[in-house]
Motif scaffolding. Structure first.
Motif, mmCIF file in Angstrom:
data_model
loop_
_atom_site.group_PDB
_atom_site.id
_atom_site.type_symbol
_atom_site.label_atom_id
_atom_site.label_comp_id
_atom_site.label_asym_id
_atom_site.label_seq_id
_atom_site.Cartn_x
_atom_site.Cartn_y
_atom_site.Cartn_z
ATOM 1 N N LYS B 81 0.828 -1.215 0.000
ATOM 2 C CA LYS B 81 0.000 0.000 0.000
ATOM 3 C C LYS B 81 0.861 1.264 0.000
ATOM 4 C CE LYS B 81 -1.877 -1.186 3.924
ATOM 5 N NZ LYS B 81 -1.096 -2.385 4.262
ATOM 6 N N THR B 82 1.793 1.317 0.958
ATOM 7 C CA THR B 82 2.666 2.494 1.020
ATOM 8 C C THR B 82 3.473 2.632 -0.259
ATOM 9 O OG1 THR B 82 2.805 2.351 3.426
ATOM 10 C CG2 THR B 82 4.524 3.592 2.312
ATOM 11 N N SER B 83 3.962 1.486 -0.763
ATOM 12 C CA SER B 83 4.723 1.528 -2.018
ATOM 13 C C SER B 83 3.889 2.156 -3.127
ATOM 14 C CB SER B 83 5.141 0.118 -2.415
ATOM 15 O OG SER B 83 5.908 -0.463 -1.400
ATOM 16 N N PHE B 123 2.475 10.916 5.780
ATOM 17 C CA PHE B 123 3.289 9.707 5.873
ATOM 18 C C PHE B 123 2.815 8.784 6.993
ATOM 19 C CE2 PHE B 123 5.726 12.924 3.799
ATOM 20 C CZ PHE B 123 6.453 12.260 2.836
ATOM 21 N N GLN B 124 3.125 7.505 6.796
ATOM 22 C CA GLN B 124 2.744 6.511 7.803
ATOM 23 C C GLN B 124 3.397 6.830 9.153
ATOM 24 O OE1 GLN B 124 3.128 2.593 6.229
ATOM 25 N NE2 GLN B 124 2.677 1.575 8.155
ATOM 26 N N ASN B 125 4.701 7.104 9.111
ATOM 27 C CA ASN B 125 5.365 7.601 10.318
ATOM 28 C C ASN B 125 5.471 9.100 10.151
ATOM 29 O OD1 ASN B 125 6.057 4.812 10.836
ATOM 30 N ND2 ASN B 125 7.570 5.125 9.214
ATOM 31 N N LEU B 241 -3.199 9.969 1.883
ATOM 32 C CA LEU B 241 -3.047 9.858 3.335
ATOM 33 C C LEU B 241 -2.622 8.436 3.696
ATOM 34 C CD1 LEU B 241 -6.390 11.658 4.301
ATOM 35 C CD2 LEU B 241 -4.114 12.666 4.245
ATOM 36 N N ASP B 242 -1.427 8.301 4.256
ATOM 37 C CA ASP B 242 -0.931 6.974 4.613
ATOM 38 C C ASP B 242 -1.226 6.704 6.089
ATOM 39 O OD1 ASP B 242 0.301 4.551 4.800
ATOM 40 O OD2 ASP B 242 2.155 5.170 3.793
ATOM 41 N N GLU B 243 -2.239 5.932 6.325
ATOM 42 C CA GLU B 243 -2.670 5.569 7.683
ATOM 43 C C GLU B 243 -2.798 6.790 8.592
ATOM 44 O OE1 GLU B 243 -0.972 2.084 9.342
ATOM 45 O OE2 GLU B 243 -0.661 1.137 7.402
ATOM 46 N N PRO B 244 -3.741 7.681 8.253
ATOM 47 C CA PRO B 244 -3.887 8.922 9.023
ATOM 48 C C PRO B 244 -4.348 8.669 10.457
ATOM 49 C CG PRO B 244 -5.686 8.674 7.462
ATOM 50 C CD PRO B 244 -4.699 7.617 7.137
HETATM 51 MG MG LIG Z 1 2.527 1.159 4.754
#
Ligand SMILES: [Mg+2]
Ligand SMILES: Nc1ncnc2c1ncn2[C@@H]1O[C@H](COP(=O)(O)OP(=O)(O)OP(=O)(O)O)[C@@H](O)[C@H]1O
Lengths: 378, 324
Positions: B81-83, B123-125, B241-244
């Protein structure tokens, strides 16, 4: 103390004294104590010999003897107030230039995480270019503009040939690259401009300004020092404004904080790198001219980078105010040290004093003057 | 190239003043009525394959995202997903496949070019500028939109003349730079204009009282919100939005869901979001794509995807904190 520190979660490479050494009042107390002892020792002798003897027997002659040897010259130095002020001024004026050179490092370090070993050679190269151009009969102002142009060109080439290929590499690799760059630039400058000592073709102010008279001492400050410091101060202030107040400065701070995030808001890293290296190059040019003015432009100019290192250690590699204040501290400190202890230690203190000071600061504040406290989680 | 219509449009939208109890009213029907009509395809992902050495992070994945919709990308850990977001935003360059954005097939693009094209992300982090205040972080989101008066003049006059533009641009740039440094007339106006927009977003996200706080000191939930704010400050057309809501408690999750819906409704921003909490995904997204081991498992409305047997298997087969 140590146990307390580690339960609080901040363990790691801290000195065992760190609980105390971080406290300003501890140092205030130490200084007051030392001066009290010496004060009583030096001045108390005539007036109150009993008191003096009491302290001597209390502490033992060894410790007092040592403290006396160290602190007495400082105390005596400040007694000659006029001379002390003059020396301090000279030290601070030189300090401005240390700040300037250190800022060149800080900018590049912040923007690319690179300790730019070639900064010193850049100073030499920039000054060489400027003087070399004037030797071709180009007017000074034009030569200055052209030298700035050359440094910008240099920044573009560095970005194109080095920086863009080293994204996300280990710091040590970046460092190695700058070592290579230093050797290349040194040879390159040598080839183009020759290695003879070059005089800077500026009408330098000479003589000294009579500033004030204290007692029978006429406090004088060299015009050369004043003008150099003024140039340096203007550059330092300009850099601070650039970094804190402008749009590009904001972008630069963003890049310094987080590359990825900076990219995601549309900041072009490559442009930023070129700007930062250009600025560092221009800083180098001014530092080189100012520094080379008294004794000419020659290889030893590149060694002022050595002076910047302790400044960086004291001020922190990433802090602009740190570099400014630390530069002043080093300039001031080493002059005082030279005058105070020069005789007993055989002179030449200026060459190593800054490093000693830096070591002390490393123990007390490893994060630099204004750095955030480093808290390691274990 | 100085000020997009989007810019102007966004400025015309008043900052949300209410902001109370939105989520409560947001059952599906009310939401549909409020939400802007879903439009044409905005971003088309075609047969994307991404490899890292021998590892295939994404294999032949296609989907598209339509204007004004909230599009969710879900899947177990390591699904790619992030990729996928990184490919869309230009951090990764896929070995195969094309991305078509607003009707144009995109050539290999660097992240900053993608951002200038109107794609923002989180970002996720959390990736904030830790040393800067909330306000400065968000102003950084507007950096690429700020242009000095000299640059505008340049755009109008010399920008299209070859050679001349190249030679004269540095002078215009320097002029802007000086106006900027001295905070002089035209530049001051420009700064204030952008500052106003940022203040609107700050109010919208209810982070007024942390405006001056260095973000490194904020609690995690608020950092995530500031990061959303920074992305919004770019007035993006597409927001990734990566895992908001990762690592948030229930209340924070509700707040974040509300903001996402509000942004979508009030600014019409198209959004692609990655989320593990299936409840949230089902609640707020219009369409969902499911990835597993880098491949697409299914796509469709939340209801349809939820009933897809492959999807159920994937989620049950992989140990996961919150199976759908
Ligand atoms: Mg990810
Ligand atoms: N830069 C990289 N280098 C090598 N492998 C990578 C890189 N980025 C991602 N991968 C690999 O690609 C795969 C997909 O990772 P990705 O981060 O996209 O998963 P994800 O769906 O976001 O997972 P999560 O839910 O844990 O965030 C993983 O196997 C990961 O190890």
């Amino acid at each position: 103390m140590t146990a307390e520190a580690s339960t609080a979660g901040e363990a790691g490479a801290r000195s065992p004294l760190s609980g105390l050494t971080g406290k300003w009042w501890f140092w205030a107390a130490v200084i007051v104590a030392v001066f009290a002892i010496v004060g009583l020792d030096v001045w108390g002798l005539d007036e109150d010999a009993e008191n003096h003897k009491a302290i001597l027997s209390f502490l033992g002659d060894g410790l007092v003897g040592f403290l006396k040897a160290v602190t007495e010259p400082v105390a005596l130095f400040w007694l000659k107030l006029g001379f002390a002020i003059e020396t301090s001024m000279t030290g601070l004026l030189v300090g401005v230039l240390y700040s300037l050179v250190a800022l060149g490092f800080v900018l590049i370090y912040k923007a690319s995480g690179m300790f730019n070993y070639s900064q010193g050679v850049m100073v030499l190269f920039a000054a060489l270019t400027f003087v070399g151009l004037t030797e071709y009969g180009i007017p000074v102002i034009l030569a200055l503009v052209m030298a700035v142009g050359v440094m910008i060109l240099f920044a573009i080439v560095v970005e194109f040939l080095i920086l863009r290929h080293l994204v996300n590499q280990e710091q040590i690799i970046l460092f190695m690259a700058t070592i290579g760059l230093a050797f290349f630039l040194e040879g390159f400058g040598d080839t183009i401009w020759g290695s003879n000592v070059k005089k800077i073709p500026l009408d330098l102010p000479s003589g000294a300004m009579d500033w004030l008279t204290i007692g029978d001492w006429n406090v004088q400050v060299q015009w050369l020092d004043i003008s150099a410091a003024a140039t340096g101060a203007v550059m330092v202030v300009a850099l601070a404004v650039f970094f804190n107040k402008t749009r590009i400065g904001r972008a630069l701070r963003a890049v310094a904080d987080d590359h990825q995030a900076a990219l995601s808001v549309g900041i072009n890293l490559r442009t930023i790198w070129i700007i930062v290296w250009s600025v560092a190059g221009i800083v180098a040019l001014f530092a080189g001219i100012v520094w080379g003015a008294p004794s000419g432009v020659q290889f030893s100019l590149s060694l002022i980078a050595l002076k910047a290192l302790p400044v960086l250690l004291i001020g922190g590699f990433e802090s602009i105010p740190g570099a400014i204040v630390a530069g002043l501290i080093v300039g001031f400190g080493e002059k005082i040290a030279e005058v105070s202890w020069g005789d007993s230690l055989g002179g030449g203190i200026e060459n190593w004093f800054a490093f000693m000071l830096a070591m002390v600061f490393l123990v007390i504040r490893p994060q630099g003057l204004f750095g955030e406290k480093i808290i390691e989680r274990v | 190239m100085t000020m997009t219509q989007q810019d102007a449009a966004a400025e015309a939208v008043p900052a949300s003043a209410d902001g109370e109890g939105h989520l409560a009213e947001h059952d599906a029907t009310v939401r549909e009525a409020h939400r802007r009509a879903i439009g044409d395809v905005m971003l088309e992902v075609d047969n994307i394959t991404l490899r890292f050495g021998g590892v295939k992070a994404i294999t032949d994945v296609s989907f598209n995202i339509r204007e004004h919709e909230i599009f969710a990308i879900i899947g177990p850990n390591g699904a790619g997903k992030t990729s996928m977001l990184n490919v869309i935003n230009g951090f990764y360059h896929p070995q195969d496949g094309t991305i078509t954005y607003k009707g144009n097939v995109r050539q290999r693009m660097r992240p900053y070019e993608v951002a200038m094209g109107g794609i923002a992300r989180t970002f996720q982090n959390v990736a904030l500028f830790r040393g800067m205040s909330t306000l400065d972080n968000m102003m950084a989101g507007r950096l690429t939109k700020m242009h000095g008066a000299a640059e505008r003049a340049f755009d109008k006059s010399l920008a299209d003349i070859p050679v001349v533009n190249f030679l004269t641009y540095p002078f215009f740039w320097t002029a802007d730079f000086l106006m900027d440094a001295f905070y002089w007339g035209p530049y001051q106006k420009e700064e204030e204009r952008h500052r106003r927009r940022v203040e609107e977003i700050i109010e919208f996200l209810e982070i007024v009282d942390i405006r001056r706080t260095p973000v490194g000191r904020l609690p995690y939930g608020l950092q995530k919100r500031v990061e959303l704010g920074r992305a919004l400050a770019m007035d993006p057309q597409l927001l990734l939005l990566d895992e908001p809501m990762a690592g948030m408690n229930v209340e924070e999750k509700e707040d974040m869901s509300r903001f996402i819906i509000d942004v979508n409704e009030e600014f019409g921003t198209t959004m692609a979001l990655i989320e593990h909490d299936m409840g949230v995904v089902m609640d707020i997204s219009d369409r969902v794509v499911v990835l597993n081991y880098g491949r697409k498992l299914g796509e469709g409305t939340p209801d349809v995807v939820q009933k897809n047997q492959d999807v159920i298997d994937a989620y049950l087969g992989v140990s996961h904190d919150r199976p759908g």
